[in-house]
Design a protein around this motif. Sequence first.
Motif, PDB file in Angstrom:
ATOM      1  N   ALA A  88      44.063 -20.575  74.613  1.00 29.41           N
ATOM      2  CA  ALA A  88      43.874 -22.025  74.691  1.00 29.41           C
ATOM      3  C   ALA A  88      44.985 -22.673  75.506  1.00 29.41           C
ATOM      4  O   ALA A  88      44.733 -23.561  76.332  1.00 29.41           O
ATOM      5  CB  ALA A  88      43.824 -22.621  73.289  1.00 29.41           C
ATOM      6  N   GLN A  89      46.216 -22.224  75.290  1.00 30.27           N
ATOM      7  CA  GLN A  89      47.335 -22.791  76.041  1.00 30.27           C
ATOM      8  C   GLN A  89      47.259 -22.426  77.522  1.00 30.27           C
ATOM      9  O   GLN A  89      47.774 -23.151  78.373  1.00 30.27           O
ATOM     10  CB  GLN A  89      48.659 -22.317  75.444  1.00 30.27           C
TER      11      GLN A  89
ATOM     12  N   TYR B  32      42.366 -25.377  60.700  1.00 35.76           N
ATOM     13  CA  TYR B  32      43.225 -26.459  61.195  1.00 35.76           C
ATOM     14  C   TYR B  32      43.435 -26.316  62.704  1.00 35.76           C
ATOM     15  O   TYR B  32      43.284 -27.275  63.473  1.00 35.76           O
ATOM     16  CB  TYR B  32      44.553 -26.407  60.445  1.00 35.76           C
ATOM     17  N   ASN B  33      43.766 -25.116  63.132  1.00 35.31           N
ATOM     18  CA  ASN B  33      43.957 -24.874  64.561  1.00 35.31           C
ATOM     19  C   ASN B  33      42.650 -25.021  65.337  1.00 35.31           C
ATOM     20  O   ASN B  33      42.633 -25.543  66.451  1.00 35.31           O
ATOM     21  CB  ASN B  33      44.541 -23.475  64.772  1.00 35.31           C
ATOM     22  N   TRP B  34      41.567 -24.560  64.756  1.00 40.05           N
ATOM     23  CA  TRP B  34      40.260 -24.695  65.391  1.00 40.05           C
ATOM     24  C   TRP B  34      39.915 -26.179  65.556  1.00 40.05           C
ATOM     25  O   TRP B  34      39.435 -26.607  66.609  1.00 40.05           O
ATOM     26  CB  TRP B  34      39.225 -23.972  64.553  1.00 40.05           C
ATOM     27  N   GLY B  35      40.193 -26.967  64.527  1.00 34.14           N
ATOM     28  CA  GLY B  35      39.938 -28.402  64.620  1.00 34.14           C
ATOM     29  C   GLY B  35      40.778 -29.067  65.698  1.00 34.14           C
ATOM     30  O   GLY B  35      40.286 -29.910  66.463  1.00 34.14           O
TER      31      GLY B  35
ATOM     32  N   VAL C 242      44.753 -38.437  68.618  1.00 33.30           N
ATOM     33  CA  VAL C 242      44.605 -37.026  68.969  1.00 33.30           C
ATOM     34  C   VAL C 242      45.867 -36.291  68.543  1.00 33.30           C
ATOM     35  O   VAL C 242      46.965 -36.670  68.938  1.00 33.30           O
ATOM     36  CB  VAL C 242      44.381 -36.842  70.479  1.00 33.30           C
ATOM     37  N   PRO C 243      45.740 -35.271  67.715  1.00 30.68           N
ATOM     38  CA  PRO C 243      46.939 -34.597  67.214  1.00 30.68           C
ATOM     39  C   PRO C 243      47.595 -33.760  68.296  1.00 30.68           C
ATOM     40  O   PRO C 243      46.943 -33.327  69.241  1.00 30.68           O
ATOM     41  CB  PRO C 243      46.380 -33.692  66.106  1.00 30.68           C
TER      42      PRO C 243
ATOM     43  N   ARG D  27      41.068 -31.657  70.999  1.00 28.14           N
ATOM     44  CA  ARG D  27      41.578 -31.801  72.364  1.00 28.14           C
ATOM     45  C   ARG D  27      40.483 -31.570  73.406  1.00 28.14           C
ATOM     46  O   ARG D  27      40.605 -32.024  74.537  1.00 28.14           O
ATOM     47  CB  ARG D  27      42.744 -30.831  72.587  1.00 28.14           C
ATOM     48  N   GLN D  28      39.407 -30.878  72.995  1.00 33.86           N
ATOM     49  CA  GLN D  28      38.275 -30.677  73.891  1.00 33.86           C
ATOM     50  C   GLN D  28      37.306 -31.859  73.866  1.00 33.86           C
ATOM     51  O   GLN D  28      36.334 -31.879  74.618  1.00 33.86           O
ATOM     52  CB  GLN D  28      37.522 -29.401  73.500  1.00 33.86           C
ATOM     53  N   GLY D  29      37.555 -32.815  72.986  1.00 35.03           N
ATOM     54  CA  GLY D  29      36.676 -33.972  72.879  1.00 35.03           C
ATOM     55  C   GLY D  29      35.433 -33.732  72.049  1.00 35.03           C
ATOM     56  O   GLY D  29      34.527 -34.570  72.028  1.00 35.03           O
ATOM     57  N   ARG D  30      35.371 -32.637  71.332  1.00 32.18           N
ATOM     58  CA  ARG D  30      34.211 -32.313  70.483  1.00 32.18           C
ATOM     59  C   ARG D  30      34.515 -32.819  69.078  1.00 32.18           C
ATOM     60  O   ARG D  30      34.839 -32.073  68.163  1.00 32.18           O
ATOM     61  CB  ARG D  30      33.951 -30.814  70.528  1.00 32.18           C
ATOM     62  N   LEU D  31      34.413 -34.123  68.926  1.00 33.66           N
ATOM     63  CA  LEU D  31      34.976 -34.785  67.756  1.00 33.66           C
ATOM     64  C   LEU D  31      34.217 -34.491  66.468  1.00 33.66           C
ATOM     65  O   LEU D  31      34.837 -34.359  65.404  1.00 33.66           O
ATOM     66  CB  LEU D  31      35.032 -36.295  68.010  1.00 33.66           C
ATOM     67  N   ALA D  32      32.895 -34.413  66.530  1.00 32.88           N
ATOM     68  CA  ALA D  32      32.132 -34.143  65.307  1.00 32.88           C
ATOM     69  C   ALA D  32      32.480 -32.761  64.748  1.00 32.88           C
ATOM     70  O   ALA D  32      32.687 -32.598  63.539  1.00 32.88           O
ATOM     71  CB  ALA D  32      30.634 -34.250  65.588  1.00 32.88           C
ATOM     72  N   ASP D  33      32.554 -31.777  65.638  1.00 33.13           N
ATOM     73  CA  ASP D  33      32.917 -30.429  65.190  1.00 33.13           C
ATOM     74  C   ASP D  33      34.368 -30.380  64.718  1.00 33.13           C
ATOM     75  O   ASP D  33      34.701 -29.666  63.764  1.00 33.13           O
ATOM     76  CB  ASP D  33      32.707 -29.428  66.324  1.00 33.13           C
ATOM     77  N   ALA D  34      35.231 -31.125  65.404  1.00 34.45           N
ATOM     78  CA  ALA D  34      36.636 -31.158  64.998  1.00 34.45           C
ATOM     79  C   ALA D  34      36.774 -31.739  63.596  1.00 34.45           C
ATOM     80  O   ALA D  34      37.548 -31.231  62.774  1.00 34.45           O
ATOM     81  CB  ALA D  34      37.449 -31.982  65.990  1.00 34.45           C
ATOM     82  N   LEU D  35      36.020 -32.797  63.310  1.00 33.50           N
ATOM     83  CA  LEU D  35      36.081 -33.415  61.986  1.00 33.50           C
ATOM     84  C   LEU D  35      35.677 -32.419  60.905  1.00 33.50           C
ATOM     85  O   LEU D  35      36.333 -32.315  59.857  1.00 33.50           O
ATOM     86  CB  LEU D  35      35.169 -34.640  61.946  1.00 33.50           C
TER      87      LEU D  35
END
Length: 233
Positions: free
Chosen positions: A46-47, A73-76, A141-142, A81-89
């Motif tokens: 990812a980095q 937590y890391n997946w979220g 955004v964290p 950061r990818q802008g996939r907010l529903a999945d992040a939530l």
Amino acid sequence: MRAPIEIGYELLSQGRPVDALPFLQRAVAEMPKEARAHLYLALAYAQLGDTAQAEKHFARAIALNPHDAYVFYNWGAYLHRQGRLADALKAYETAYRLDPTLIGARQAADSLRGAAYSSTPAVPSAPTPPSPSHPAPTSSVPPPVQPTDLYAPAASRYRRARPWIVAGLVVSAIGLCIPIVGFLGGTVCGAMAMVRGSLAGGLVVIAAAFVLGVIGMLFWGLVQAMMGGVLPL
């Protein structure tokens, strides 16, 4: 000799994903069923901007250990950061449900819920101060979740527990001569090994204490029956 996962973990925590990558790839090759190895490798990819490989190893880490809050937590954070907010939530909520001490996951989830709510028309009202049990999120955004926020790799956990494992096995062996001492001492050492992070090592010590204690009891029972001695409890 240090394990590849430890070296890769250390390099990743120093912000050196390029250097960490070969060690983490080797760690995954050596321990394909170790969820944390896949997680660290996913963070490295990812980095480095390789989203396909990052998501592949995130998915593998989740499949191997669906109860690891830090994986979610890391997946979220990655999805955020990818802008996939529903999945992040969903990932943040899962992380916080698995480990309520992950305040950062709850803050990030609250932030996403607040953003979704603010997108709908509403009557303006005075802001409500956050309660102590629900602190306000620090940002929408964290920041990237660093490896230093994670539990130590399995090899590091074993190294911390090793003195208790060794002591427990030695004390358990005393159970052949003095069963009660071996059993109680081995059980205590095994419990401490588990507290220090090695569940398997602690269970081995406790099992050894029990087995050797039983053997000691049987041996001295036989001696007592044959010679009329006193059972050394």
